[in-house]
Write a protein that holds these residues in place. Structure first.
Motif, PDB file in Angstrom:
ATOM      1  N   MET A 101       0.859  -1.192   0.000  1.00 42.57           N
ATOM      2  CA  MET A 101       0.000   0.000   0.000  1.00 42.57           C
ATOM      3  C   MET A 101       0.885   1.227   0.000  1.00 42.57           C
ATOM      4  SD  MET A 101      -2.831  -0.687   2.968  1.00 42.57           S
ATOM      5  CE  MET A 101      -4.095   0.428   2.338  1.00 42.57           C
ATOM      6  N   GLU A 102       0.488   2.221  -0.779  1.00 37.17           N
ATOM      7  CA  GLU A 102       1.253   3.456  -0.705  1.00 37.17           C
ATOM      8  C   GLU A 102       0.660   4.351   0.380  1.00 37.17           C
ATOM      9  OE1 GLU A 102       2.348   5.384  -4.301  1.00 37.17           O
ATOM     10  OE2 GLU A 102       3.238   7.077  -3.213  1.00 37.17           O
ATOM     11  N   VAL A 103       1.467   4.611   1.405  1.00 36.73           N
ATOM     12  CA  VAL A 103       1.041   5.514   2.471  1.00 36.73           C
ATOM     13  C   VAL A 103       1.639   6.879   2.154  1.00 36.73           C
ATOM     14  CG1 VAL A 103       1.221   6.021   4.943  1.00 36.73           C
ATOM     15  CG2 VAL A 103       0.945   3.666   4.187  1.00 36.73           C
ATOM     16  N   PRO A 104       0.798   7.928   2.087  1.00 40.05           N
ATOM     17  CA  PRO A 104       1.360   9.247   1.769  1.00 40.05           C
ATOM     18  C   PRO A 104       2.259   9.747   2.901  1.00 40.05           C
ATOM     19  CG  PRO A 104      -0.999   9.404   2.268  1.00 40.05           C
ATOM     20  CD  PRO A 104      -0.654   7.954   2.275  1.00 40.05           C
ATOM     21  N   GLN A 105       2.961  10.842   2.653  1.00 40.61           N
ATOM     22  CA  GLN A 105       3.866  11.353   3.675  1.00 40.61           C
ATOM     23  C   GLN A 105       3.445  12.711   4.213  1.00 40.61           C
ATOM     24  OE1 GLN A 105       7.948  10.709   2.585  1.00 40.61           O
ATOM     25  NE2 GLN A 105       7.361   8.561   2.693  1.00 40.61           N
ATOM     26  N   ARG A 106       2.371  13.243   3.635  1.00 44.44           N
ATOM     27  CA  ARG A 106       1.841  14.502   4.129  1.00 44.44           C
ATOM     28  C   ARG A 106       0.331  14.357   4.284  1.00 44.44           C
ATOM     29  NH1 ARG A 106       4.472  19.099   4.123  1.00 44.44           N
ATOM     30  NH2 ARG A 106       2.678  20.274   3.408  1.00 44.44           N
ATOM     31  N   LYS A 107      -0.309  15.383   4.816  1.00 44.21           N
ATOM     32  CA  LYS A 107      -1.742  15.235   5.062  1.00 44.21           C
ATOM     33  C   LYS A 107      -2.576  16.285   4.342  1.00 44.21           C
ATOM     34  CE  LYS A 107      -1.096  12.316   9.007  1.00 44.21           C
ATOM     35  NZ  LYS A 107      -1.035  12.125  10.454  1.00 44.21           N
ATOM     36  N   GLU A 108      -2.223  16.532   3.082  1.00 50.54           N
ATOM     37  CA  GLU A 108      -2.993  17.465   2.257  1.00 50.54           C
ATOM     38  C   GLU A 108      -4.172  16.709   1.627  1.00 50.54           C
ATOM     39  OE1 GLU A 108      -2.000  20.529   2.341  1.00 50.54           O
ATOM     40  OE2 GLU A 108      -0.023  20.165   3.222  1.00 50.54           O
ATOM     41  N   SER A 135      -4.667  16.114  -1.466  1.00 51.05           N
ATOM     42  CA  SER A 135      -4.203  15.160  -2.480  1.00 51.05           C
ATOM     43  C   SER A 135      -3.689  13.879  -1.815  1.00 51.05           C
ATOM     44  CB  SER A 135      -3.106  15.795  -3.326  1.00 51.05           C
ATOM     45  OG  SER A 135      -2.084  16.282  -2.477  1.00 51.05           O
ATOM     46  N   ASP A 136      -3.152  14.012  -0.614  1.00 51.04           N
ATOM     47  CA  ASP A 136      -2.665  12.822   0.091  1.00 51.04           C
ATOM     48  C   ASP A 136      -3.846  11.956   0.525  1.00 51.04           C
ATOM     49  OD1 ASP A 136       0.182  13.524   0.120  1.00 51.04           O
ATOM     50  OD2 ASP A 136      -0.485  15.178   1.379  1.00 51.04           O
ATOM     51  N   ARG A 137      -4.874  12.643   0.964  1.00 50.70           N
ATOM     52  CA  ARG A 137      -6.082  11.930   1.387  1.00 50.70           C
ATOM     53  C   ARG A 137      -6.665  11.172   0.193  1.00 50.70           C
ATOM     54  NH1 ARG A 137     -10.686  10.415   1.695  1.00 50.70           N
ATOM     55  NH2 ARG A 137     -12.230  10.623   3.358  1.00 50.70           N
ATOM     56  N   ALA A 138      -6.629  11.808  -0.984  1.00 52.72           N
ATOM     57  CA  ALA A 138      -7.163  11.160  -2.184  1.00 52.72           C
ATOM     58  C   ALA A 138      -6.332   9.935  -2.546  1.00 52.72           C
ATOM     59  CB  ALA A 138      -7.184  12.162  -3.334  1.00 52.72           C
ATOM     60  N   LEU A 139      -5.031  10.088  -2.450  1.00 59.03           N
ATOM     61  CA  LEU A 139      -4.145   8.954  -2.735  1.00 59.03           C
ATOM     62  C   LEU A 139      -4.438   7.813  -1.762  1.00 59.03           C
ATOM     63  CD1 LEU A 139      -1.568   7.536  -3.896  1.00 59.03           C
ATOM     64  CD2 LEU A 139      -0.269   8.754  -2.160  1.00 59.03           C
TER      65      LEU A 139
END
Ligand code: SF4
Ligand code: SF4
Lengths: 258, 425
Positions: free
Chosen positions: B165-172, B174-178
């Protein structure tokens, strides 16, 4: 009597205090090699004295038990022991550097002499008394003279490694290049100083600084430290007794509560 | 533990029996020294002693029986993998993080030496064939958190079936969408693996089971903070560790029973240590079974641990998934929101972790914090500086420890921890 005892990796020290003496003048002090049989050495160092309480510090502190000594025993870490010992000798002190046989510690003190923060080397003996001791044998110089020997050098040669084994390799290769051994020795002392100044800055170096522990007997380390920090540290008369003194002072405070 | 009864099962799992026996022996000895020697332990801990004594026995047998009945076993290494989804396809999710120095030499043939002990350990366990959980898994979920794990999964993936799973590194936004797309991708993968479709009903049930487990742990965390301390830090750590292996419904019940006993203790003002014992928080990297080294040192140095700010601690139980949703789509969103709250050091800037630490320190009434990072763990070692600064502004002293699973630094650690306890006493 109150006995304070500091069992280090190389030597153990004993200090006796009189419980009724408010000035806490040292009644007696002794020193002995720790060897591989510290329990027997402990008996020897305590021979002929009958303290009411023994307060132990140093890495062998847990060895000092009621069963073994037949009196009440307490223990404290070297950090607290040095803080207490230094605060007694230098009530104004705000920072302590203690370089012992296998540990280096930087301790910052609050105005009331309590420990505010400390740093300690975590695994190996890099930059401690053992480092100097080992390298002195490579130079075939008695450890007690190694500092003055190095002070005869002019230009410290850079020794990059903090590791005892690698530093030895660097030193021998410099010797093979025909460099002045005194300059190499100076460089080795310099590498200890570099390591300890980092540690001191991490705890926040406030003046006055007290330099204690066995390595504080080494004039070259004192000189180079003074140059590097632009602060001249106070050094107790017998810097390796400070831990035992601090332990004895702790013993006294415990006795008072009882 | 009647090991002989399980031998056939372990052989079927293709374990290296001799090496595995060695591991169990060490585990048993450690457990005896560190856990069974405790005084005034709660009766309810017997359940956890039992689970741990059967961790490679009965629980693995249950997994085998479940597999026999057609259920799937999902392995994970991170609290970012939503257990709700596994439960919704009637699979069993287990944590595979490992806390022992085993198979290290083998591991170092596929990952660099300067990799954290946790990673080396799970790879070592796999290569030395000593972990029945790893061997039971039908699918293992990795995640792109720290670089160490991310790259280690490339090697691990050659030895076991993995899904990353790709876990994002920020909480914007776009990160939530990813993250949402990754949660949906996992959902597809799990549905494909099990042949089951996630329905509103099954997902709701999964959310309920996971939340109940978290609620029990939250209750425990609130109760343990009482003065005098009613339960040791070691025991709470063990409970958190076991929450990753045990059947979630049974676990929740047992922890609630234990909490009832703690309630009684509190009512009688009974503690396991004197009321003036210095109270510490452990903060930082996760401690997987049987990594009890630091808590044991702390609790043998005259202090007691009253909070664990880590993934095998409050980070895993602090937030719940909203239970008011009705459609699968809504529930997936609720799951995404809950997981995006995790304050792992792999995120940047991750300031919410600082707020959470402050809050926890206050709730638990701690006298000091010991920050624990595994050697070579970049994310947590970096954050140790920020945590120290944050705590300093609240006048809470902190000791920063960097260590691994080996025992070579125990003496120095003892001195440092004891000196810290002296300092705050
Ligand atoms: S610390 Fe970060 S990477 Fe490790 S389990 Fe927790 S969330 Fe995952
Ligand atoms: S402890 Fe640190 S380095 Fe190790 S897996 Fe976790 S985040 Fe990565």
């Amino acid at each position: 009597m109150i006995a304070g005892i500091d069992i280090g990796s190389r030597s153990m020290e004993l200090v006796l205090l009189d419980p009724d003496d408010t000035n806490n003048e040292i009644v007696l002090e002794r020193r002995l090699a720790t060897t591989f049989d510290p329990a027997s050495q402990l008996k020897i160092i305590l021979d002929g004295i009958a303290p009411e309480i023994i307060s132990a510090t140093g890495y062998g502190r847990k060895l000092v038990t009621e069963e073994l000594c037949g009196v009440t025993t307490v223990s404290l870490t070297e950090i607290k022991a040095y803080a207490l010992g230094v605060a007694h000798l230098f009530p104004e002190a705000r920072t302590i550097l203690d370089i012992g046989g296998q540990d280096t510690k930087a301790i910052s003190l609050m105005k009331n002499g309590k420990v505010a923060k400390f740093e300690m080397n975590d695994r190996c003996a890099a930059g401690t008394g053992k480092f100097l001791e080992h390298l002195a044998t490579v130079f075939q110089i008695p450890i007690a003279d190694f500092g003055s020997y190095a002070l005869e050098g002019d230009e410290p040669l850079m020794i990059n490694s903090m590791c005892t084994v690698f530093a030895e390799t660097e030193a021998t290769s410099l010797m093979a290049q025909g460099k002045n051994p005194r300059d190499i020795a100076l460089g080795l002392h310099g590498s200890i100083v570099r390591r300890t100044t980092n540690m001191l800055h991490r705890v926040g170096l406030n003046e006055p600084l007290v330099f204690a522990g066995g390595v504080a007997n080494n004039p070259c380390v004192i000189n180079m430290l003074t140059d590097a920090l632009k602060i001249s540290p106070s050094v107790p008369d017998r810097p390796d007794m400070v831990g035992a003194l601090g332990a004895a002072l702790h013993g006294k405070s415990v006795l008072k509560i009882c | 533990m009647s090991n002989s009864a399980y031998k056939a099962m372990w052989e079927n799992l293709n374990l290296d029996i001799e090496a595995h026996d060695g591991l169990l022996e060490v585990l048993g000895k450690f457990y005896g020294d560190i856990y069974m020697s405790q005084e005034k332990r709660l009766k309810g801990m017997e359940y956890l002693d039992f689970v741990l004594s059967e961790v490679h026995g009965l629980r693995v047998k249950e997994l085998m029986d479940a597999k026999e009945a057609g259920r799937k076993i999902i392995g994970t290494f991170c609290v970012f993998v939503p257990e709700e989804l596994s439960l919704a396809v009637d699979a069993i999710q287990v944590g595979l993080c490992a806390g022992a120095d085993a198979g290290t030499e083998a591991a170092e043939t596929v990952v660099p030496r300067n990799t954290c002990a946790l990673i080396k350990s799970f790879i070592g366990f796999k290569m030395a064939k000593i972990c029945p959980y790893t061997e039971s898994c039908d699918l293992i979920i990795g995640e792109t958190t720290c670089d160490g794990k991310k790259k280690a999964y490339e090697a691990f993936g050659e030895m076991a079936p993995m899904h990353i799973m790709e876990v994002p590194q920020r909480k914007e936004e776009s990160d939530r969408a990813l993250w949402k797309s990754e949660v949906l991708r996992l959902k597809d993968e799990l549905e494909k693996l099990t042949g089951k479709t996630i329905t509103a009903e099954s997902l709701k049930n999964g959310i309920k089971i996971s939340n109940d487990k978290r609620r029990a742990l939250q209750r425990l965390n609130t109760l343990r903070a009482a003065k005098p301390t009613p339960i040791s830090g070691r025991d709470v750590l063990l409970i958190n560790q076991i929450s990753f292996y045990d059947d979630p419904i049974r676990f929740t019940q047992s922890i609630n029973t234990l909490c009832d006993q703690i309630d009684e203790r509190i009512a009688n003002s009974e503690g396991i240590v004197a009321e003036n014992t210095p109270r510490l928080m452990l903060s930082g990297c996760p401690m997987a079974v049987p990594n009890w080294k630091l808590p044991y040192i702390i609790e043998s140095s005259g202090a007691v641990v009253v909070a664990e700010e880590s993934c095998i601690g409050t980070r895993n139980s602090r937030d719940l998934v909203d239970e008011s949703c009705e459609t699968v789509e809504e529930m997936i969103d609720a799951i995404c929101d809950r997981y995006m709250k995790i304050d792992c050091a792999c995120f940047t800037p991750n300031n919410e972790r600082m707020d959470n630490i402050k809050e926890l320190a206050e709730q638990a009434g701690v006298d000091g914090v010991i920050h624990y990072s595994l050697m070579f763990c970049q994310p947590y070692t970096h954050e140790a500086f920020k945590v120290e600064k944050t705590l300093a502004s609240e006048n809470i002293p902190m000791l920063s420890i960097e260590t691994d699973y080996s025992m070579e630094d125990v003496e120095q650690l003892k001195t440092r921890v004891e000196a810290f306890v002296e300092m705050i006493s």
